[in-house]
Design an enzyme around this catalytic site. Structure first.
Site, PDB file in Angstrom:
ATOM      1  CB  CYS A 181      -3.028  -5.385   9.635  1.00 36.51           C
ATOM      2  SG  CYS A 181      -1.392  -5.441   8.868  1.00 36.51           S
ATOM      3  CG  HIS A 198      -2.332  -1.905   5.630  1.00 33.53           C
ATOM      4  ND1 HIS A 198      -1.261  -1.054   5.828  1.00 33.53           N
ATOM      5  CD2 HIS A 198      -2.046  -3.036   6.348  1.00 33.53           C
ATOM      6  CE1 HIS A 198      -0.366  -1.639   6.614  1.00 33.53           C
ATOM      7  NE2 HIS A 198      -0.823  -2.838   6.946  1.00 33.53           N
TER       8      HIS A 198
END
Length: 346
Positions: A129, A249
């Site tokens: 990711c 994130h």
């Protein structure tokens, strides 16, 4: 357009649920759908497009008649079942690290290297990711100005460690506010020797430490970036940190380009017109990407672009994305859409 026989492996997990939601939102052409999981989760009922589906235990026979299988059930499951799915004619898009560095398996971010899909042998790997969002932002710069060096520090959400980690963070937060004692059990890594509090904390460990002092997560970012960009010589360093953020994130990224002298305005204009990127960069008005505002959005958000004060070819930026979407589910579905577009699904 044809309709396709699709399976989602790990359908009850955080990423699996996002895959289903994304398939529905994108109206992916589905003729039939199988929801698969471990024996523990089999029997659960999930809804897709208003229809209820009973989750089945995944087995080699589950993939009979399946054309595309989206995997997000852990590396051991992928290693055991992905080849079985391929034997039965399915193309596997795998969201684990099981096949990412296999030289025979394309590692794909459609905005960056969609053409690599043509070289698949049945399995396609979805990158980490944190890697995905970074390379989406860096690829336009690499294409125009070249790229010599990347130094990234990540500030990663707890959802990247799964639903149980989210619950642990929430419970720890409540316990601290209530003055209660607790024992951390999951983070930073469920299988490691020690566990630390994530609530009101920052943990500089994601995944297990390797012999070189980097964690496996950091080495994933380093190696995957080089593979996706086909630049074995690229200098990449990473430090990965877990924060008490549920989803989204964030990354502080420093790069050095091969061609120096690009202005900040030129980089902003380039990124503002790049696929999959949303520029949010107006420091005078405190406009920059925030994890809390990227949730539920497919794009990668970039801001705080600035010239390094000492190097003419050095630049800093802030990159944010929903790790369950672009970092996992959306990139996987995007790969499936690219397979359809390139006529690579039989």
């Amino acid at each position: 357009m044809s309709n396709y026989h699709v399976a989602v492996v790990g359908a009850t997990g955080a990423v699996g649920q996002q895959m289903l939601k994304t398939l529905e939102e994108r109206d992916f052409p589905i003729a039939s759908l199988k929801l698969l999981s471990s024996k523990r989760s089999a029997g659960k009922v999930l809804t897709f497009k208003g229809q209820e589906y009973t989750v089945e235990e995944a087995s080699p026979e589950s993939f009979e008649g399946v054309q595309i299988a989206l995997f997000s059930a852990g590396g051991s499951v992928s290693k055991a079942l992905a080849p079985e799915a391929v034997k039965r004619g399915a193309i596997v898009v795998d969201n684990t690290s099981a096949f990412r560095m296999d030289p025979t398996v394309p590692l794909v971010v459609p905005e960056v290297n969609e053409g690599a899909l043509r070289n698949h042998n049945g399995i396609i790997a979805n990158p980490n990711c944190s890697t995905i969002q970074m390379v989406v932002a860096l690829e336009p710069i690499r294409e125009k100005y070249g790229l010599k060096k990347v130094v990234v520090s990540t500030y990663q959400a707890v959802s990247g460690a799964g639903l149980e980690a989210i619950e642990e963070m929430k419970q720890q937060t409540k316990d601290i506010l209530d003055g209660k004692e607790f024992t951390p059990e999951i983070l930073p890594v469920g299988g490691d020797k020690k566990h630390y509090q994530i609530a009101f904390n920052a943990i500089p460990q994601i995944d297990l430490f390797q012999e070189n002092g980097y964690t496996f997560e950091e080495m994933k970012m380093i190696n995957e970036t080089k593979k996706i960009m086909e630049m074995a010589e690229l200098e990449v360093a990473a430090t990965c940190v877990r924060l008490p953020v549920e989803t989204g994130h964030s990354e502080s990224v420093y790069i050095e380009t091969e061609k120096g002298g690009a202005t900040v305005a030129e980089l902003k204009d380039l990124l503002a017109n790049s696929p999959g990127v949303t520029l949010q960069d107006d420091p005078a008005n405190q406009v920059y990407p925030l994890a809390s505002e990227c949730v539920g959005k497919n794009d990668v958000f970039v801001g705080r672009i600035r010239h390094d004060l000492d190097r003419n070819n050095g630049y800093h930026m802030w990159i944010v994305s929903d790790n369950l979407l672009k970092g996992a589910a959306w990139n996987s579905v995007q790969i499936a859409e690219s397979l359809v577009k390139l006529d690579l699904l039989s």
